[in-house]
Design an enzyme around this catalytic site. Sequence first.
Site: not given
Ligand code: GLN
Length: 195
Positions: A49, A79, A134, A169, A171
Site C-alpha cells: 500500500s 488487501c 501479510r 485474495h 483472485e
Molecule cells: N502488507 C501489505 C501492505 O501493508 C499488503 C499485502 C497484500 O496486499 N498482499 O500494504
Amino acid sequence: MNVGVLAIQGGFAEHRKALHLVGVSSFEIRKLSDLQQSLDALILPGGESTVIGHLLHETQLFSPLKTMIDNDLPVWGTCAGMILLARTIEDEQKSYFGKIPITVKRNAFGRQLGSFHMTGTCPGIGKIPMTFIRAPFIKDAEKEVQILSSVNGYGVAATYRNVLVTSFHPELTDDLQVLKYFLQRSQKNTRKVMR
Ligand code: GLN
C-alpha cells in the site's frame, strides 16, 4: 460493463484474468490518459500500500480516482487495496482514499510467515477459499459498515455504500464468487446512478 484495474504495482494481472474468465472486459490504469476510457467499476489490487500510495501521487492518478470513488463509483480493494480505501490506518498518520469508515491494521496476522489459507463464509456469497498474504484486518468499523466475514474476531471482508474490501485474495484462487458478488453490486449501483 468495463472494469478499470489499477495496475501500477501488485497483483493486477490476476484480477484481469478472473474478469476475463467471467466474460467482463477490463483495462489497466497506469497513467492519467488511461482514464479517458469510461469505467463502470474499479479494482484496487493487493501489493504494497505504501508503494501504491506513493505511485498514485507520482502518476497523478490519485485525485481523479479519489473523485470517482467519492462520487460512488463501485470499487473493490483487496488487501493493500483495502488499506488504500480505509478511513484510518492504525499507527499511521496518513490515509489514502479514506472512503470506508474503518480502521485497519496492516500486516495484522502475525510476523513470521504472515500468509495462510482457510475457508470462510460470507453472507450473500457463501463458502469461499481465503488466501491471506501479510494481510490487514479491520480493527474498528462505524455502524454503517457491513462486516461480511471475520477471522479471530476481526473483520476481513466488508461493504459500505459503493465499497467492497477484502483482506484476502479471491483472485489468487479459482473461486469467482466474490468477483461475481462485486460485479452484481456494481451493476445495481450503475443502474441507480443512471436513474
Ligand atoms: N502488507 C501489505 C501492505 O501493508 C499488503 C499485502 C497484500 O496486499 N498482499 O500494504
